[in-house]
Every structure is written in C-alpha cells, then in structure tokens.
Motif scaffolding. Structure first.
Motif, PDB file in Angstrom:
ATOM      1  N   PHE A 137       0.829  -1.204   0.000  1.00 40.21           N
ATOM      2  CA  PHE A 137       0.000   0.000   0.000  1.00 40.21           C
ATOM      3  C   PHE A 137       0.866   1.258   0.000  1.00 40.21           C
ATOM      4  O   PHE A 137       0.609   2.206  -0.748  1.00 40.21           O
ATOM      5  N   THR A 138       1.915   1.268   0.824  1.00 39.59           N
ATOM      6  CA  THR A 138       2.809   2.424   0.911  1.00 39.59           C
ATOM      7  C   THR A 138       3.541   2.642  -0.410  1.00 39.59           C
ATOM      8  O   THR A 138       3.651   3.778  -0.896  1.00 39.59           O
ATOM      9  N   THR A 141       1.096   3.817  -3.175  1.00 40.98           N
ATOM     10  CA  THR A 141       0.693   5.202  -2.918  1.00 40.98           C
ATOM     11  C   THR A 141       1.756   6.175  -3.403  1.00 40.98           C
ATOM     12  O   THR A 141       1.453   7.162  -4.089  1.00 40.98           O
ATOM     13  N   ARG A 142       2.994   5.893  -3.062  1.00 41.33           N
ATOM     14  CA  ARG A 142       4.096   6.769  -3.477  1.00 41.33           C
ATOM     15  C   ARG A 142       4.203   6.834  -4.999  1.00 41.33           C
ATOM     16  O   ARG A 142       4.363   7.912  -5.586  1.00 41.33           O
ATOM     17  N   LYS A 145       1.178   8.757  -6.618  1.00 38.40           N
ATOM     18  CA  LYS A 145       1.310  10.200  -6.418  1.00 38.40           C
ATOM     19  C   LYS A 145       2.342  10.771  -7.384  1.00 38.40           C
ATOM     20  O   LYS A 145       2.176  11.868  -7.926  1.00 38.40           O
ATOM     21  N   TRP A 226      -7.862   2.772  -5.568  1.00 43.69           N
ATOM     22  CA  TRP A 226      -6.846   3.655  -5.005  1.00 43.69           C
ATOM     23  C   TRP A 226      -6.284   4.584  -6.085  1.00 43.69           C
ATOM     24  O   TRP A 226      -6.030   5.759  -5.840  1.00 43.69           O
ATOM     25  N   LEU A 230      -6.611   8.709  -5.821  1.00 49.04           N
ATOM     26  CA  LEU A 230      -5.419   9.560  -5.828  1.00 49.04           C
ATOM     27  C   LEU A 230      -5.327  10.441  -7.068  1.00 49.04           C
ATOM     28  O   LEU A 230      -4.421  11.256  -7.184  1.00 49.04           O
TER      29      LEU A 230
END
Length: 251
Positions: A137-138, A141-142, A145, A226, A230
């Motif tokens: 997930f981390t 996400t990075r 983005k 997700w 985002l």
C-alpha cells in the motif's frame, strides 16, 4: 534527436528496442552493469531484452554533459531515454527550451496507472515484501502520487513554458503493443521512418507478450480504486484524450 520519456515500467525499454530494430541509433547499452555479473543476472531476469539507456542522461536530464554532447550532433536519427521527471523539473526547463530546435521528436511512454504501479512494485522490491499489505500500500501510494505529479504536469507545460515542444511530443501507450503491426507502423509514421520490410518484421518479432509481468485483468479492485482516489486514473484519461486529439490532428 528523439527522446523517450518514462516514469518506469511503462514499456519504454521495449520502445527503445523497437527504435533500434527500425534503424534508429539508440544511446545506451543493453545493460549498464559495469562488468558486475550479479547485476547482469538481475537485469537479465527483470528485462531480458535490455533497457538501452545511458544512466548519465536518464538520471541527469537535459542539463547533463552527455545529453548536450549528443544534442550537438543535430541528428534526427538518434534516440535516448530519460526519466519524465526531468521534463517537469523547473530547474531543467531552460535546457529544454534551448534544446527545442534540435529535438525532432519526444515519445512519452505510459501505461494505466494501476498496471504501471503494480509492475514497478513487482520488479523494484524484494519478493519477501510482495505479500505485505502495508508495504505494498505504501509503495503503490508513493508511485501513484508520482504518476499524478509527473504525467499530470506535462500538458500544462506544453501549453505554457514548453509550447515549442508541443508539436513534437506524441503519446505511446504500452497497450498499443497488443497490436504489434499497428504499433510499429504508428511509431514509424510519427518519426517519419521508412524501414525495410526486414526491419519492420524484426521490430514486430521483438514484441514478446510473455514478458508482460502485469496485466490489467490481474489487478484487484482495491488497487484500481486507489488509483482513482489519488487522481491517477484522471491523469491517465487526460493523456488518452491528448493522444486522441494529437492523432486526429495528424490525419
């Protein structure tokens, strides 16, 4: 000069391989491992047909001495690959503006954000983390983005500070390679190449579907949602629209 821009895992290595097959001189070795057999093996496992990128240009951008040296040749049949972050980096803008006249074409390589993020995760992380939901997930996400911040900044720049490069930039989707003949033909037309039948066939044979590590249908709903939340899917849609408009204007 031809420049291939990528955020990673977008199909840019395949694009560089194809350019070489079509007769374009590509800057960079198949692998830049400096004689390290372990690195050689790792890269052959990750990308067996090669990256064809010169690290000094890929990571250094248009301000690098290596890029400036190639630019001075004023050749339109030579290609290099570069991280797309350099295209949207304010510090690099003066170099893009100065180079605009000698750049013949820019190919922006891209992919659906969920596919691109998952592929980066699978190839850029230790397999021991692949089943860790928090780590995954981390990482995603990075990456997503970054996808929004980089790909999303391209069009605004082409409408403002980098207007001179707008006519020279074309969008090349990884998904286009599912139709190899059309894909090779489109690249040839963008770059005004006239490959022989032998080169054309060689370029088509270079496309290997089995090397695709992540397919859209393999992604789970959480990953897709997700990417939507985002804003990455919105950026992807903007790229697709820009591509459609560019293709329509060329017809």
């Amino acid at each position: 000069m031809i420049i291939v821009l990528t955020l990673g895992r977008s199909g840019s290595s395949m694009l560089m391989q194809i350019l070489q097959k079509l007769g374009v001189t590509v800057i960079g070795q198949k692998f830049d491992v400096k004689g390290d057999p372990l690195s050689q093996q790792i890269h052959e496992n990750l990308n067996p047909k090669g990256y064809f990128e010169k690290p000094e240009i890929f990571y250094g951008g248009p301000s690098s001495d290596e890029f400036q040296a190639v630019l001075k040749t004023r050749r339109s049949d030579i290609a290099c690959k570069m991280d797309v972050r350099h295209f949207v980096d304010e510090r690099q803008l003066p170099y893009w503006i100065d180079a605009a006249e000698d750049i013949s074409s820019i190919l922006l390589s891209y992919r659906t954000p969920s596919e691109q993020a998952r592929s980066e995760f699978m190839t850029d992380t230790d397999p021991v983390h692949h089943n860790s939901g928090t780590f995954k997930f981390t990482f995603l996400t990075r990456f997503l983005k970054d996808y929004v911040e980089t790909y999303g900044a391209v069009q605004p720049l082409l409408r403002s500070k980098l207007q001179a490069l707008a006519p020279k930039l074309d969008y090349v989707a990884y998904s286009e390679a599912k139709h190899p003949e059309h894909y090779i033909m489109r690249i040839s037309e963008i770059l005004n190449l006239q490959p022989s039948a032998e080169r054309f066939a060689s370029a088509i044979s270079n496309i290997s579907p089995e090397l695709c590590r992540v397919n859209d249908f393999e992604l789970d709903a959480e990953e897709r949602n997700w990417a939507v939340q985002l804003g990455a899917e919105n950026v992807y849609s903007q790229i697709e629209n820009s591509k459609a408009l560019k293709m329509a204007s060329c017809c």
